[in-house]
Motif scaffolding. Structure first.
Motif, PDB file in Angstrom:
ATOM      1  N   GLY A   6       0.798  -1.225   0.000  1.00  0.00           N
ATOM      2  CA  GLY A   6       0.000   0.000   0.000  1.00  0.00           C
ATOM      3  C   GLY A   6       0.829   1.273   0.000  1.00  0.00           C
ATOM      4  N   THR A   7       2.151   1.165   0.259  1.00  0.00           N
ATOM      5  CA  THR A   7       2.986   2.376   0.226  1.00  0.00           C
ATOM      6  C   THR A   7       3.495   2.590  -1.209  1.00  0.00           C
ATOM      7  OG1 THR A   7       4.977   1.111   0.761  1.00  0.00           O
ATOM      8  CG2 THR A   7       3.768   2.054   2.619  1.00  0.00           C
ATOM      9  N   PRO A   8       3.777   3.832  -1.609  1.00  0.00           N
ATOM     10  CA  PRO A   8       4.198   4.077  -2.992  1.00  0.00           C
ATOM     11  C   PRO A   8       5.454   3.302  -3.399  1.00  0.00           C
ATOM     12  CG  PRO A   8       3.672   6.132  -1.902  1.00  0.00           C
ATOM     13  CD  PRO A   8       3.607   5.072  -0.844  1.00  0.00           C
ATOM     14  N   ALA A   9       6.426   3.165  -2.495  1.00  0.00           N
ATOM     15  CA  ALA A   9       7.677   2.496  -2.878  1.00  0.00           C
ATOM     16  C   ALA A   9       7.455   1.024  -3.206  1.00  0.00           C
ATOM     17  CB  ALA A   9       8.715   2.641  -1.757  1.00  0.00           C
ATOM     18  N   ALA A  10       6.421   0.423  -2.605  1.00  0.00           N
ATOM     19  CA  ALA A  10       6.170  -1.002  -2.849  1.00  0.00           C
ATOM     20  C   ALA A  10       5.803  -1.243  -4.315  1.00  0.00           C
ATOM     21  CB  ALA A  10       5.060  -1.507  -1.930  1.00  0.00           C
ATOM     22  N   GLY A  11       5.347  -0.182  -4.997  1.00  0.00           N
ATOM     23  CA  GLY A  11       4.990  -0.324  -6.411  1.00  0.00           C
ATOM     24  C   GLY A  11       6.139   0.063  -7.343  1.00  0.00           C
ATOM     25  N   MET A  12       7.289   0.477  -6.780  1.00  0.00           N
ATOM     26  CA  MET A  12       8.414   0.903  -7.639  1.00  0.00           C
ATOM     27  C   MET A  12       9.191  -0.320  -8.131  1.00  0.00           C
ATOM     28  SD  MET A  12       9.961   4.134  -5.553  1.00  0.00           S
ATOM     29  CE  MET A  12       8.925   5.490  -5.005  1.00  0.00           C
ATOM     30  N   GLU A  13       9.693  -0.213  -9.342  1.00  0.00           N
ATOM     31  CA  GLU A  13      10.464  -1.328  -9.894  1.00  0.00           C
ATOM     32  C   GLU A  13      11.759  -1.498  -9.091  1.00  0.00           C
ATOM     33  OE1 GLU A  13      12.578  -2.810 -13.890  1.00  0.00           O
ATOM     34  OE2 GLU A  13      11.363  -0.987 -14.037  1.00  0.00           O
ATOM     35  N   ASP A  14      12.090  -2.740  -8.780  1.00  0.00           N
ATOM     36  CA  ASP A  14      13.284  -2.983  -7.994  1.00  0.00           C
ATOM     37  C   ASP A  14      14.124  -4.080  -8.638  1.00  0.00           C
ATOM     38  OD1 ASP A  14      15.167  -3.079  -6.062  1.00  0.00           O
ATOM     39  OD2 ASP A  14      13.875  -3.775  -4.438  1.00  0.00           O
ATOM     40  N   ASN A  15      15.268  -3.651  -9.197  1.00  0.00           N
ATOM     41  CA  ASN A  15      16.105  -4.634  -9.899  1.00  0.00           C
ATOM     42  C   ASN A  15      17.363  -4.993  -9.098  1.00  0.00           C
ATOM     43  OD1 ASN A  15      17.346  -2.229 -10.020  1.00  0.00           O
ATOM     44  ND2 ASN A  15      17.488  -2.079 -12.250  1.00  0.00           N
ATOM     45  N   VAL A  16      17.350  -4.655  -7.798  1.00  0.00           N
ATOM     46  CA  VAL A  16      18.553  -4.939  -6.998  1.00  0.00           C
ATOM     47  C   VAL A  16      18.375  -6.279  -6.276  1.00  0.00           C
ATOM     48  CG1 VAL A  16      20.128  -3.994  -5.259  1.00  0.00           C
ATOM     49  CG2 VAL A  16      18.687  -2.441  -6.590  1.00  0.00           C
ATOM     50  N   PRO A  17      19.240  -7.274  -6.564  1.00  0.00           N
ATOM     51  CA  PRO A  17      19.093  -8.579  -5.903  1.00  0.00           C
ATOM     52  C   PRO A  17      19.298  -8.469  -4.390  1.00  0.00           C
ATOM     53  CG  PRO A  17      20.688  -8.686  -7.701  1.00  0.00           C
ATOM     54  CD  PRO A  17      20.380  -7.243  -7.506  1.00  0.00           C
ATOM     55  N   TYR A  18      18.641  -9.361  -3.667  1.00  0.00           N
ATOM     56  CA  TYR A  18      18.706  -9.312  -2.205  1.00  0.00           C
ATOM     57  C   TYR A  18      20.144  -9.449  -1.706  1.00  0.00           C
ATOM     58  CZ  TYR A  18      17.676  -9.910   2.659  1.00  0.00           C
ATOM     59  OH  TYR A  18      17.651  -9.718   4.023  1.00  0.00           O
ATOM     60  N   GLU A  19      20.948 -10.289  -2.374  1.00  0.00           N
ATOM     61  CA  GLU A  19      22.340 -10.504  -1.910  1.00  0.00           C
ATOM     62  C   GLU A  19      23.121  -9.195  -1.990  1.00  0.00           C
ATOM     63  OE1 GLU A  19      20.946 -12.522  -4.456  1.00  0.00           O
ATOM     64  OE2 GLU A  19      20.243 -13.679  -2.726  1.00  0.00           O
ATOM     65  N   VAL A  20      22.840  -8.408  -3.019  1.00  0.00           N
ATOM     66  CA  VAL A  20      23.529  -7.114  -3.155  1.00  0.00           C
ATOM     67  C   VAL A  20      23.129  -6.200  -1.992  1.00  0.00           C
ATOM     68  CG1 VAL A  20      23.729  -5.042  -4.610  1.00  0.00           C
ATOM     69  CG2 VAL A  20      23.697  -7.322  -5.665  1.00  0.00           C
ATOM     70  N   LYS A  21      21.856  -6.199  -1.682  1.00  0.00           N
ATOM     71  CA  LYS A  21      21.375  -5.361  -0.578  1.00  0.00           C
ATOM     72  C   LYS A  21      22.038  -5.795   0.736  1.00  0.00           C
ATOM     73  CE  LYS A  21      16.910  -4.558  -2.719  1.00  0.00           C
ATOM     74  NZ  LYS A  21      15.604  -3.996  -2.541  1.00  0.00           N
ATOM     75  N   ARG A  22      22.121  -7.136   0.922  1.00  0.00           N
ATOM     76  CA  ARG A  22      22.709  -7.652   2.156  1.00  0.00           C
ATOM     77  C   ARG A  22      24.184  -7.258   2.252  1.00  0.00           C
ATOM     78  NH1 ARG A  22      23.266 -13.472   1.749  1.00  0.00           N
ATOM     79  NH2 ARG A  22      25.083 -12.576   0.735  1.00  0.00           N
ATOM     80  N   ASP A  23      24.910  -7.350   1.129  1.00  0.00           N
ATOM     81  CA  ASP A  23      26.324  -6.960   1.131  1.00  0.00           C
ATOM     82  C   ASP A  23      26.484  -5.473   1.429  1.00  0.00           C
ATOM     83  OD1 ASP A  23      26.915  -9.522   0.609  1.00  0.00           O
ATOM     84  OD2 ASP A  23      27.417  -9.259  -1.520  1.00  0.00           O
ATOM     85  N   ARG A  24      25.551  -4.674   0.900  1.00  0.00           N
ATOM     86  CA  ARG A  24      25.623  -3.224   1.189  1.00  0.00           C
ATOM     87  C   ARG A  24      25.439  -2.968   2.679  1.00  0.00           C
ATOM     88  NH1 ARG A  24      22.029  -0.912  -3.894  1.00  0.00           N
ATOM     89  NH2 ARG A  24      23.553  -1.509  -5.468  1.00  0.00           N
TER      90      ARG A  24
END
Ligand code: 5AD
Ligand code: SF4
Length: 491
Positions: free
Chosen positions: A388-406
């Motif tokens: 229901g939040t606007p960001a939840a509808g944004m396209e996200d091409n960043v893999p989870y592993e990349v996020k975890r490493d960040r």
């Protein structure tokens, strides 16, 4: 009033699922302050010889709501217990800010089912931010039908009535108001220890695109200054040593007052004159942090030189897509102004990594901002989509592993600064408010410095609740160690 039971199927009118367009239509007009809350005489014995247990998840606002719920239950005769088997009521006061907080609650409900089977008279309730979400309520109805009671963040004062209904009804009692305009002033609160939370405002109108809070906590509404001040005075009289002024976005304090211009700086300037040794506030929003507040904080005294100033990201593009309404440059300017006015200030922050579409370069901008500011510590999170939040509808091409490493890299950088700032304290003598024995060693006491550093030192238990001087000798990353110097200061 909207009370329903399970057999009546249409729940849609009882919830306001997150809707940006609806929520932004909020009016200012109908904030009402009530001073006449009371628990009817016939409900004051309901909990005689019975016990409650509340599990709280999430932020300090939730912790403080739990104190109110405890206050209400104790006025109904209930007593507190830590033993689940002894409890006649178990409430989960939930958090919706990230998915893992929600998962914990659903996992817990799975465990609690067995208790309910063993003791059918047990009342199981879910309250807090998750209960404001339609999808959560539907999931509980479907998968956890043994839950007896669900109530929302605007319905806490209704607990005595709802509890009575849940006891005598065979159906799940659900009351979640989307109405959010009221402030109930005189609810009982069960406070413990030497530190007290004080709400100064409720709700949030900032609508950062990732955040569920403006939907679960409703619109911004400030308590009147005279009510806040009366509460702080009362806490001082009761002997509390520290208060934490609470709001989702405390810098917006007073913006909803139509008939006066009065902000957080004005409030802090009055609280400063009250005889309470320590005053803190949280959480700040950089956009609304004004010069008057900085000026007042610089007067110090009982106002602590620690500011929690969530930045979320160091990239202008990401800040824009988060709808944070400030730029990296504006944030750094604010930090510079604060450091100039309060040279020994300690800054802490919140950071989200892996916001939809965040590039490596944009993440590096967060790292460079962290290096520029030199935070003492930070809460860091991987972005979690909230329905229901606007960001939840944004396209996200960043893999989870990349996020975890960040996240790992960010925490490594933050730790370097945390260690450096602790090392600077070596040899200094700090004023410490002693909070209790350390978790792992009863011979060691734990307390907090003015800048909220956790300080360990050896000393007698009698010092708990007092102010002492501690000379810092060792500085591991997550706390600092020292030796007691001289006599405890009587306060
Ligand atoms: N995902 C990850 N972190 C979030 N926060 C709020 N919403 C989200 C989300 N959807 C973080 C922000 C905020 C803190 C309380 O929680 O950093 O400041
Ligand atoms: Fe959420 Fe804080 Fe933004 Fe309000 S200011 S929407 S509570 S992150």
């Amino acid at each position: 009033m909207t009370t329903k039971n399970k057999s009546e199927k249409d729940y849609s009118i009882y919830f306001q699922p997150p809707s940006l367009s609806d929520a932004k239509k909020r009016g200012k007009e109908d904030i009402q302050v009530h001073y006449d809350f009371d628990i009817p005489e016939e409900m004051r014995e309901i909990g005689k010889d019975k016990y409650y247990l509340i599990q709280t998840y999430g932020c300090q606002m939730n912790e403080h709501d739990t104190e109110t719920i405890k206050g209400l239950l104790e006025q109904m005769g209930y007593r507190s217990t830590d033993d689940r088997k002894q409890a006649d009521i178990i409430l989960l006061n939930t958090c919706a800010v990230r998915e893992n907080a929600e998962d914990k609650v659903f996992g817990e409900l799975g465990h609690l089912k067995h208790l309910k089977i063993e003791k059918p008279s047990l009342i199981l309730g879910v309250c807090g931010c998750m209960s404001q979400e339609e999808s959560v309520v539907n999931r509980i109805l479907k998968k956890h039908p043994f839950v007896d009671l669900i109530f929302g963040t605007h319905n806490i004062h209704r607990l005595p009535f709802l509890l009575k209904e849940a006891m005598f009804s065979k159906e799940m009692v659900i009351e979640v108001w989307s109405k959010e305009g009221d402030i109930i002033e005189n609810l009982p609160k069960k406070r413990e220890g030497i530190k007290a939370w004080v709400n100064i405002m409720y709700g949030c109108d900032k609508f950062c695109t990732y955040c569920i809070v403006p939907y679960t906590r409703g619109k911004e509404r400030s308590r009147l200054p005279q009510d806040v001040i009366a509460e702080v005075r009362d806490l001082a009289r009761q002997g509390f040593k520290e208060i934490m002024l609470l709001g989702q976005n405390v810098n917006a304090y007073g913006k909803d007052f139509d008939d006066m211009k009065y902000g957080l700086g004005d409030l802090m300037d009055e609280v400063r004159k009250i005889d309470i040794p320590r005053v803190r506030f949280t959480t700040s929003h950089p956009r609304d942090f004004d010069d008057h507040l900085i000026e007042v904080l610089a007067k110090k005294g009982n106002l602590m030189e620690h500011i929690h100033l969530p930045v979320q990201s160091g990239s202008n593009e990401i800040l824009k897509r988060m709808s944070r309404k400030y730029t990296r440059e504006h944030y750094l300017e604010l930090v510079a102004k604060i450091k100039k006015a309060i040279p020994d200030v300690v800054l802490t922050t919140d950071i989200i990594v892996g916001f939809p579409g965040e590039t490596d370069e944009q993440f590096e901008e967060t790292i460079s901002l962290v290096q520029e500011v030199g935070y003492d510590s930070a809460f860091t999170f991987i972005y979690s989509p909230r329905e229901g939040t606007p960001a939840a509808g944004m396209e996200d091409n960043v893999p989870y592993e990349v996020k975890r490493d960040r996240l790992i890299r960010l925490n490594d950088v933050l730790n370097v600064y945390a260690k450096q700032s602790n090392e600077r304290l070596k040899g200094q003598t700090l004023e410490v408010l002693v909070e209790g024995e350390s978790k792992n060693n009863a011979a060691v006491l734990a307390g907090r410095s003015r800048t909220n550093k956790l300080v360990h030192f050896e000393g007698p238990k009698e010092l708990v609740g007092r102010f002492v001087q501690v000379k810092i000798t060792e500085t591991p990353t997550f706390y600092i160690k020292g030796e007691l110097v001289g006599e405890a200061v009587a306060q």
